[in-house]
Design an enzyme around this catalytic site. Structure first.
Site, PDB file in Angstrom:
ATOM      1  CG  HIS A 149      -1.890   1.138   1.262  1.00 35.07           C
ATOM      2  ND1 HIS A 149      -2.126   1.861   2.398  1.00 35.07           N
ATOM      3  CD2 HIS A 149      -2.644   1.692   0.301  1.00 35.07           C
ATOM      4  CE1 HIS A 149      -2.995   2.814   2.139  1.00 35.07           C
ATOM      5  NE2 HIS A 149      -3.329   2.741   0.878  1.00 35.07           N
ATOM      6  CB  CYS A 168       0.416   2.364   7.880  1.00 32.21           C
ATOM      7  SG  CYS A 168       2.097   2.521   8.483  1.00 32.21           S
ATOM      8  CG  HIS A 169      -2.865   3.248   5.606  1.00 35.04           C
ATOM      9  ND1 HIS A 169      -1.528   3.247   5.315  1.00 35.04           N
ATOM     10  CD2 HIS A 169      -3.198   4.525   5.840  1.00 35.04           C
ATOM     11  CE1 HIS A 169      -1.075   4.492   5.368  1.00 35.04           C
ATOM     12  NE2 HIS A 169      -2.063   5.284   5.681  1.00 35.04           N
ATOM     13  N   GLY A 170      -4.072  -0.814   7.932  1.00 35.07           N
ATOM     14  CA  GLY A 170      -4.863  -2.003   8.200  1.00 35.07           C
ATOM     15  C   GLY A 170      -4.944  -3.040   7.097  1.00 35.07           C
TER      16      GLY A 170
ATOM     17  CE1 TYR B 295      -2.134   8.511   6.790  1.00 37.49           C
ATOM     18  CE2 TYR B 295      -3.353   8.329   8.843  1.00 37.49           C
ATOM     19  CZ  TYR B 295      -2.397   7.847   7.969  1.00 37.49           C
ATOM     20  OH  TYR B 295      -1.720   6.712   8.285  1.00 37.49           O
TER      21      TYR B 295
END
Lengths: 204, 427
Positions: A149, A168-170, B295
């Protein structure tokens, strides 16, 4: 140019001025573009950065179920000797229904299926005169350690598949380093590798 | 600048200079006798505050660069040295680090003021666009600067942001390697980030010059949104607004100083006091508070490229805002419906910041009881963010009935007592 020649008296002078105008303008445009290139290209990887060494991993030091992280081409890579249960858990998944069914393994061409075998050290090249135990090679997984990612290093032994989970983003990866759930688009890439001894694997 | 110059050089030296380089005339017409609407409130002081912020960042940045070492082996230690050993280094670095947050705080208030009073509408579209360019440059400078201390958040923030470019089809890979100067964020990357971090503030200063120029052609907007009609509507910039701006700057600096001296690290992350380690990603990485809404938008999309496009689109949409808002009325004081959609937009931005700070799978307080996690929460707010610009503002111009506006700025302030009421109809 024809228009200008008609509009201004003394056609010869106008033509010469036109020539100088176009020649100077062309030189400035092309010269400017060519001069720009070194300023852009200097930001690309330098010669010493490109001359990368390979990385040697001693697999004999790994017990079953143990993984380490090594640096290869300035990026971390996972090297894991999986337990039989971990290999079987990964083999249970239906390859064709994975988010990314491409093996992402440079050792076997692009587009091969992301089966457990196609992603294991079974695909590594073997140096002349070396014999590798296939059952052993099948348990070895070497892959890039940066989430596909946005490049974070996933945490080992975490997530839905008890393999890797990116904080970080799963993104959830399974025990074959394949993306199963989350925003990452691809499986963790397998680097080029060669067995130079039954338990020595060289990346690069 | 608007109107003929009223500068009258008094001394021989001034006359001599004025016929060679009329720089005093430029300053006089721009910041002394410049006609300014007389009803500007304190929301209009952030332009002056932001100028001070930029000067503070440049000044402290130049001296910090005298002590900082842009090398992966020394960068982290050189920051510690600035904090511990360099005379007043702790103060200068805290001012610079807190200054970045204060800069963004001021710019957000400045932007929301512009959104509420319709400062982006004709004839101020170029002024608005230049402002968005400055905002983009500020984000670039802030990101590059955050990498320099070479802590864990620096390194992983740099990795995540540069990898965003990897989402671009075909050229993504080569572009990220070009940005890194290698195959990962490393020493080469740190070096060039330092160089660019030093450059960008001066680019900002240049665009600020254009921004002020573009402001001085149409003149200031004002809380009524009504154009200046006569000299009864204006006051000279000096002393009326130099004093008002000066007072606001003083109050702002008190808040600034409170952070610098009592809570210099409260807006940062403890993880950045751990030296960068390419092998370990911190368990919870988040950007600085001022980038959190973007974000949250990035994470709202389950697709990598889609998330990147939406995140950049969130800023890109600001560029075309002057043409998306179809209402003829500038100020939302006189727009009974738009006013409430604006409040909703403000809440959506704050909510996106909150969603960006939390893990996507965490339940939202209270709403978590019905199964709403921060991912879903962020998605709803992202939808509203874009709907505000792309649906609500374009449609409102046609369906909303604006309230009656005063005949002039003067009439709005004094009820028209200071002069004969203007015969001209409202706008």
């Amino acid at each position: 140019m024809t228009d200008e020649t008609q509009a201004v008296d003394g056609g010869e002078e106008t033509t010469r001025r036109d020539f100088i105008y176009i020649a100077a303008g062309g030189t400035a445009a092309i010269g400017g573009a060519l001069t720009l290139w070194p300023f852009i290209d200097q930001m690309n990887p330098a010669a010493d950065t490109l001359a990368e060494a390979s990385t040697e991993v001693n697999l004999a030091a790994l017990d079953e179920g143990v993984g380490i992280t090594v640096m290869f081409r300035s990026r971390p890579h996972f090297v894991r000797r999986r337990t039989a249960a971990e290999v079987e858990a990964a083999a249970e998944a239906d390859v064709n229904r994975l988010p990314d069914s491409n093996a992402r393994n440079v050792n076997i061409g692009d587009g091969e299926l992301a089966t457990v075998d196609n992603r294991s050290a079974l695909t590594a090249a073997v140096a002349d005169g070396v014999t590798v135990d296939e059952a052993f090679a099948r348990t070895i997984l070497v892959s890039g350690a940066n989430c596909t990612h946005l490049g974070c290093v996933p945490t080992e032994g975490a997530g839905e598949y008890d393999a890797w989970f990116c904080p970080c983003h799963g993104s959830h990866y399974d025990t074959a380093g394949r993306i199963r759930r989350g925003p990452a688009p691809e499986n963790l890439p397998i680097p080029p590798m060669t067995f130079t001894a039954p338990t020595t694997l060289v990346l690069g | 600048m608007s109107g003929p110059s009223t500068y009258d050089p008094k001394t021989g030296i001034e006359r001599w200079l004025d016929s060679r380089l009329p720089i005093i005339r430029l300053g006089y017409d721009s910041f002394v006798d410049f006609p300014t609407p007389k009803n500007l409130n304190y929301w209009y002081t952030f332009g002056g505050i932001l100028t001070v912020c930029l000067m503070i960042q440049i000044l402290t940045g130049i001296v910090l660069a005298m002590h900082y070492v842009p090398h992966v082996d020394y960068a982290f230690a050189s920051i510690e040295r600035i904090d511990r050993d360099v005379n007043f280094g702790w103060l200068l670095r805290n001012i610079h680090a807190v200054g970045a947050s204060m800069f963004f705080l001021a710019v957000y208030l400045h932007i929301f003021r512009g959104l509420y009073y319709g400062s982006y509408k004709a004839p101020r579209e170029v002024l608005w666009i230049l402002g968005v360019v400055i905002y983009l440059l500020m984000m670039a400078a802030a990101f590059l600067g955050y990498v320099l201390p070479w802590g864990q958040m620096s390194f992983w923030g740099a990795t995540v942001i540069t990898e965003l470019f990897g989402a671009i089809p075909l050229v993504g890979g080569p572009i990220t390697e070009w940005l890194w100067g290698g195959f990962a964020v490393g020493n080469t990357t740190l070096n060039r980030f330092f160089s660019l971090h030093y450059l960008i503030p001066f680019l900002i200063a240049g665009v600020v010059g254009l921004h002020v120029w573009a402001l001085h052609v149409p003149g200031n907007n004002n809380p009524t949104g009504i154009s200046v009609k006569t000299s009864n509507d204006t006051l000279p910039f000096h002393p009326y607004y130099t004093v008002k701006d000066g007072f606001a700057i003083a109050v702002f600096l008190v808040i600034f100083a409170a952070f610098v001296f009592y809570a210099p690290d409260v807006l940062g992350h403890a993880d950045n006091y751990i030296e960068a380690d390419p092998l370990v990603t911190p368990a919870h990485i988040v950007p600085e508070w001022y980038l959190l809404p973007f974000y949250a938008i990035l994470r709202a999309v389950p697709d990598k490229l889609g998330g990147v496009i939406l995140m950049f689109g969130a800023i890109g949409v600001l560029f075309i805002l002057p043409w998306l808002d179809t209402s003829k009325v500038r100020s939302m004081r006189y727009r009974p419906m738009a006013k409430w959609f604006f409040v909703g937009f403000l809440i959506a931005c704050l909510g996106l910041g909150w969603a960006g700070a939390e893990l996507p799978d965490n339940p939202v307080p209270i709403l978590g009881a019905v199964g709403i996690d921060f991912l879903f929460f962020g998605r709803v707010l992202t939808l509203y963010y874009f709907a505000y610009f792309l649906v609500i503002l374009p449609v409102l111009g046609f369906v909303e009935k604006p309230k009656e506006r005063p005949a002039s700025i003067d009439a709005a302030v004094t009820g028209g007592k200071s002069a004969a009421p203007a015969a001209a109809p409202a706008e």
